[in-house]
Write a protein that holds these residues in place. Structure first.
Motif, short mmCIF file in Angstrom:
data_model
loop_
_atom_site.label_atom_id
_atom_site.label_comp_id
_atom_site.label_asym_id
_atom_site.label_seq_id
_atom_site.Cartn_x
_atom_site.Cartn_y
_atom_site.Cartn_z
N GLU A 92 0.89 -1.11 0.08
CA GLU A 92 -0.06 -0.24 0.03
C GLU A 92 0.90 1.25 -0.01
O GLU A 92 0.43 2.23 -0.61
CB GLU A 92 -0.90 0.03 1.13
N GLU A 93 2.03 1.31 0.74
CA GLU A 93 2.68 2.33 0.99
C GLU A 93 3.55 2.75 -0.27
O GLU A 93 4.23 1.86 -0.78
CB GLU A 93 3.45 2.45 2.06
N ASP A 105 2.87 11.69 -0.96
CA ASP A 105 2.44 10.35 -0.58
C ASP A 105 1.13 9.89 -1.69
O ASP A 105 0.39 10.29 -1.85
CB ASP A 105 1.64 10.62 0.79
N ARG A 156 -0.32 7.10 -1.66
CA ARG A 156 -1.61 6.35 -1.06
C ARG A 156 -2.70 7.20 -0.71
O ARG A 156 -3.95 6.98 -1.09
CB ARG A 156 -1.24 5.65 0.30
N ASN A 157 -2.63 8.47 -0.24
CA ASN A 157 -3.71 9.34 -0.41
C ASN A 157 -3.45 10.52 -1.14
O ASN A 157 -4.12 11.57 -0.99
CB ASN A 157 -3.68 9.71 1.29
N MET A 158 -2.63 10.70 -2.09
CA MET A 158 -2.28 11.60 -3.15
C MET A 158 -2.06 12.92 -2.57
O MET A 158 -3.08 13.81 -2.90
CB MET A 158 -3.59 11.56 -4.23
N SER A 159 -1.46 13.09 -1.62
CA SER A 159 -1.20 14.36 -0.69
C SER A 159 0.30 14.75 -1.01
O SER A 159 1.24 13.95 -0.90
CB SER A 159 -1.65 14.20 0.60
N ARG A 198 3.28 15.44 1.24
CA ARG A 198 3.79 15.13 2.52
C ARG A 198 4.70 16.16 3.15
O ARG A 198 4.64 16.28 4.45
CB ARG A 198 4.08 13.67 2.60
#
Length: 202
Positions: free
Chosen positions: A24-25, A41, A43-46, A48
């Motif tokens: 996942e990461e 990131d 995984r959550n498209m942000s 970091r």
């Protein structure tokens, strides 16, 4: 991934994957012409983390892609590189780092030795290769004045250097199978195969 509407768009010169220690990461780190380094990131498209090293970022590499983020090396114009300790992220100060004036010109590339992630090569615009060793501090994190964990940067030590060309060395890579075997290309239209010995003793 691009700036929000109204923000300046900078040239992205280099990217690197990392933090792929499970299914996942994932993160991707991008370096830009104005010295920005941005860690996304996936995984959550942000976004970091971001910082600026004041010179165009030519090359980025995590010491390993398939482990929890450990170290990131960023090379730049005007001869400097930066090593970030990626284990501890402070909410405001980000990641601890150490910088080193490595070459007398642009540092085009960085590559970590597959068999020992504490060793890495940098390739310079004056045709030289430098072999470095990262040495960890006694403690990799400490508490700030408010009791929040922050990273502690280690140090880098030059082990060896060689000048191969009068032209920039633009690309290099290590063999994953034979320790010390590497290859590089340069602006003089040459591809050179090199062997660095005694790496197992460092």
């Amino acid at each position: 991934m691009e700036p929000v509407q109204g923000e300046n768009k900078r040239d992205c010169w280099t990217v690197a994957f990392g933090n792929a220690y499970n299914q996942e990461e994932r993160v991707v780190c991008a370096g830009y012409d104005n010295g920005d380094i941005k860690l996304f990131d996936l995984r959550n498209m942000s976004l970091r983390w971001e910082t600026n090293i004041k010179n165009g970022v030519c090359s980025l590499e995590f010491d390993r892609k398939d482990i929890s983020m450990n170290k990131l090396v960023a090379t730049s114009l005007e001869g400097k590189f930066h090593v970030f300790d990626m284990r501890t992220q402070h909410p405001t100060k980000g990641f601890a780092s150490v910088s080193e004036k490595a070459h007398k010109s642009t540092v085009w590339q960085v590559r970590h030795l597959p068999q020992n992630r504490e060793l890495f090569l940098t390739a310079g615009g004056a045709g030289s290769l430098h072999l470095w060793k990262y040495e960890y501090p006694v403690q990799r994190s400490k508490k700030d004045s408010e009791g929040v964990d922050m990273g502690v940067a280690g140090s880098v030590r030059l082990l060896q250097n060689v000048t191969l060309s009068t032209q920039p060395i633009s690309s290099l890579d290590w063999s994953p199978d034979k320790r010390g075997l590497c290859i590089c290309s340069s602006f003089d239209q040459m591809v050179r195969v090199l062997i660095i010995t005694k790496l197992h003793k460092i």
